[in-house]
Design an enzyme around this catalytic site. Sequence first.
Site, short mmCIF file in Angstrom:
data_model
loop_
_atom_site.label_atom_id
_atom_site.label_comp_id
_atom_site.label_asym_id
_atom_site.label_seq_id
_atom_site.Cartn_x
_atom_site.Cartn_y
_atom_site.Cartn_z
N ASP A 77 56.83 -35.02 27.88
CA ASP A 77 57.22 -35.72 26.66
C ASP A 77 57.65 -34.75 25.57
O ASP A 77 58.49 -35.08 24.73
CB ASP A 77 56.07 -36.60 26.17
CG ASP A 77 55.95 -37.89 26.98
OD1 ASP A 77 56.82 -38.13 27.85
OD2 ASP A 77 54.99 -38.65 26.75
N GLY A 78 57.08 -33.54 25.57
CA GLY A 78 57.49 -32.55 24.57
C GLY A 78 58.96 -32.18 24.71
O GLY A 78 59.68 -32.05 23.72
N THR A 191 50.81 -43.47 21.15
CA THR A 191 49.98 -43.04 22.27
C THR A 191 49.89 -41.51 22.33
O THR A 191 49.45 -40.95 23.33
CB THR A 191 50.54 -43.57 23.61
OG1 THR A 191 51.93 -43.29 23.69
CG2 THR A 191 50.32 -45.07 23.72
N TYR A 193 49.51 -38.07 19.27
CA TYR A 193 48.54 -37.50 18.32
C TYR A 193 47.79 -38.62 17.58
O TYR A 193 46.57 -38.57 17.40
CB TYR A 193 49.28 -36.59 17.34
CG TYR A 193 48.41 -35.79 16.40
CD1 TYR A 193 47.03 -35.66 16.59
CD2 TYR A 193 48.98 -35.12 15.31
CE1 TYR A 193 46.26 -34.90 15.74
CE2 TYR A 193 48.20 -34.37 14.44
CZ TYR A 193 46.85 -34.26 14.66
OH TYR A 193 46.09 -33.52 13.80
N SER A 194 48.51 -39.64 17.17
CA SER A 194 47.90 -40.74 16.43
C SER A 194 46.72 -41.35 17.19
O SER A 194 45.66 -41.62 16.62
CB SER A 194 48.96 -41.81 16.14
OG SER A 194 48.38 -42.94 15.53
N LEU A 195 46.90 -41.56 18.50
CA LEU A 195 45.84 -42.15 19.31
C LEU A 195 44.60 -41.26 19.34
O LEU A 195 43.47 -41.73 19.29
CB LEU A 195 46.35 -42.39 20.74
CG LEU A 195 45.40 -43.09 21.70
CD1 LEU A 195 45.12 -44.51 21.25
CD2 LEU A 195 45.99 -43.09 23.12
N ALA A 215 40.13 -36.86 10.50
CA ALA A 215 38.79 -36.48 10.02
C ALA A 215 38.61 -36.81 8.54
O ALA A 215 38.38 -35.93 7.71
CB ALA A 215 38.55 -34.98 10.28
#
Length: 295
Positions: A77-78, A191, A193-195, A215
């Site tokens: 995906d990258g 799906t 980083y957000s996930l 965080a």
Amino acid sequence: MTMRKLRFAIFGNIYQPKKSVSIQKILACLAQHEAEAYIERNFYTFITEGQQLPLKDVNVFDDDQFEADFAISMGGDGTFLRTASVVGMKQIPILGINTGRLGFLADVNAQEIEHTIDALHDEDFAVDTRAVIQVETNGQLLQGYNCALNDVAILKRDNASMIAIRTTINGEMLTTYQADGLVVSTPTGSTAYSLSVGGPIIVPGTHVFSLTAVAPHSLNVRPIVISEDSVIELSVESRTQNYLVALDGRSEKLPDTTTLTLRRAPYRVQVIKRAGTKYFHTLREKMMWGADQRV
């Protein structure tokens, strides 16, 4: 069935030497259809010099100096995200061939290459259109690539204490996030980083963005989903007087006097999907929902 010669622009991952042999299979398939193949120069050099693989009857291009009917991304995906950044406003449909690990965007495996290339020539495929986030800094477009298909992350520097991110939506104050950062995600990036920081999974085509704190200092802070037509304005306070902004993982340091404005880009990325591909099937498979994890 189309009769004219199709042109393919090929992008690849130069960090996966064992997987690069798939390029020969792709070129052989394209040659059978008398298609024209154009390869990104860095990838061409990696294959021919780094891997000592001979490539015949191909053209080489630099940066975004190409025209094509289809773009092929070889990697994970990258690599697909990088391909999308180069294709940009050309509106060329992108096919993701997965030679990496987990792939939501690059979802065609090496065994399916021949069948998929045949399907493109037979016009037996679907195209998903995906929204892109555009970033402005102090009213000017961010230098270099200023759009993200997955997400825009505002993050503290390595050793810094948390940052304060004042957030407004369409001119209305939302909140000031006291956190290590904030991830603004498209459905495509939901799906990614957000996930991992607790954001929601958003089905493509739902025309929304999500905001999820990284965080957060307060346990009351929760992700929020807004219309993709919204304009998001972010201003940051940091003890180090600077912070990071990352577009699809490519980060840049900015002084905390910089105000960011995020909005939907004026174009969408075209993602090729094989006929019959089902999103929820892919989601179950990639997330391993229902799989027995016991040893």
